[in-house]
Design a protein around this motif. Structure first.
Motif, PDB file in Angstrom:
ATOM      1  N   ALA A  28     141.276  -0.708  41.993  1.00  0.00           N
ATOM      2  CA  ALA A  28     140.647  -1.551  40.963  1.00  0.00           C
ATOM      3  C   ALA A  28     141.643  -2.554  40.367  1.00  0.00           C
ATOM      4  N   ASN A  71     135.104  -7.003  46.670  1.00  0.00           N
ATOM      5  CA  ASN A  71     134.746  -5.578  46.654  1.00  0.00           C
ATOM      6  C   ASN A  71     133.953  -5.117  47.873  1.00  0.00           C
ATOM      7  N   GLU A 117     143.394   6.504  40.900  1.00  0.00           N
ATOM      8  CA  GLU A 117     142.655   6.147  42.122  1.00  0.00           C
ATOM      9  C   GLU A 117     143.490   6.445  43.363  1.00  0.00           C
TER      10      GLU A 117
END
Ligand code: SF4
Length: 257
Positions: free
Chosen positions: A138, A163, A197
């Motif tokens: 992200a 994305n 993440e």
């Protein structure tokens, strides 16, 4: 693997072709020929770490300039170099070109490192020696209203594009299983904002610590220095390898180094 390139002199989506020292990951320090393809599915922006350091292949992609013959000629003129770094942009957008380069490398006993964000699986007749996979978390998503290196304002369309193929775990698993060796080379910023993440990604794919080479974010010497010490210390404490990106320290924002 279907398709081949019959005209050795045809201009391909190879934007840059030059000798350099490998600066990242487990092959760092080896002289290598860099084959940089143009075009990328992503639009990475790392906040204070800046834009993708090869934005001219991704956010504002320039046209290809070189042929297979040019690649062969550069190796012929540099017989001391036994490595190839196939980078981008996103080389996996060009599977036929990758396969051709792997055939050439196999015939000439050249070690190939393929740098990829892992958006697409690619099969080759001869397995790639080393996949250098930089998953984009992200902290790579461009922020609305920010200006790109050539002044374009980031909008929802650019964020969607970025994305679309980001963190394609299926493709990354297939790549790891199909090729010879791999390393994971994530970019971390000064705030270590992608850490959760990253840990989740490593767990999902069952990646051992010694396959992880963390890179400090930064597309210039100044930007790199903001994250350098923090990322280095975290690698030390977590048991990962640190990859110092000496080409940015040596040459700052110069291209083709
Ligand atoms: S995936 Fe790599 S080449 Fe593509 S925009 Fe991100 S950093 Fe740049």
């Amino acid at each position: 693997m279907s398709g081949s390139i019959t005209n050795q002199h045809a201009i391909l989506p190879i934007l840059a072709l030059y000798p350099a020292i490998q600066a990242e990951g487990s092959r760092a320090g080896h002289p290598a020929i860099i084959v940089r393809t143009t075009g990328c599915t992503h639009r990475c922006y790392f906040g204070t770490g800046g834009w993708c350091d090869s934005w001219y292949t991704s956010i504002h992609p320039e046209k290809g300039r070189y042929s297979l013959h040019d690649v062969q000629a550069l190796y012929a003129g540099n017989p001391q170099i036994r490595d190839m770094i196939l980078t981008g942009g996103s080389p996996t957008m060009h599977p036929v070109l990758i396969n051709e380069l792997m055939q050439f490398a196999h015939q000439h006993h050249i070690h190939v490192t393929l740098e990829t964000e892992g958006s697409h699986f690619v099969a080759t007749e001869h397995p790639i020696n080393l996949l250098s996979i930089s998953p984009k978390f992200a902290n790579s998503v461009p922020q609305t209203g920010t200006r790109t290196p050539l002044g374009q304002v980031v909008d929802a369309h650019m964020i969607r594009q970025h994305n679309k193929y980001r963190l394609n775990l299926t493709a990354i698993r297939q790549l790891i299983d199909a090729h010879q060796d791999y390393q994971i080379k994530p970019v971390l910023d000064a705030e270590l904002s992608a850490l959760d993440e990253l840990e989740d990604f490593l767990q999902q794919l069952q990646i051992p610590d010694d396959k992880v080479w963390v890179m400090p974010a930064g597309d210039s010497r100044a930007a790199l220095m903001r994250s350098y010490g923090v990322v280095m210390n975290h690698a030390r404490d977590r048991g990962w390898c640190f990859t110092p990106r000496p080409h940015i320290i040596a040459f700052d924002t110069e291209r083709n180094v």
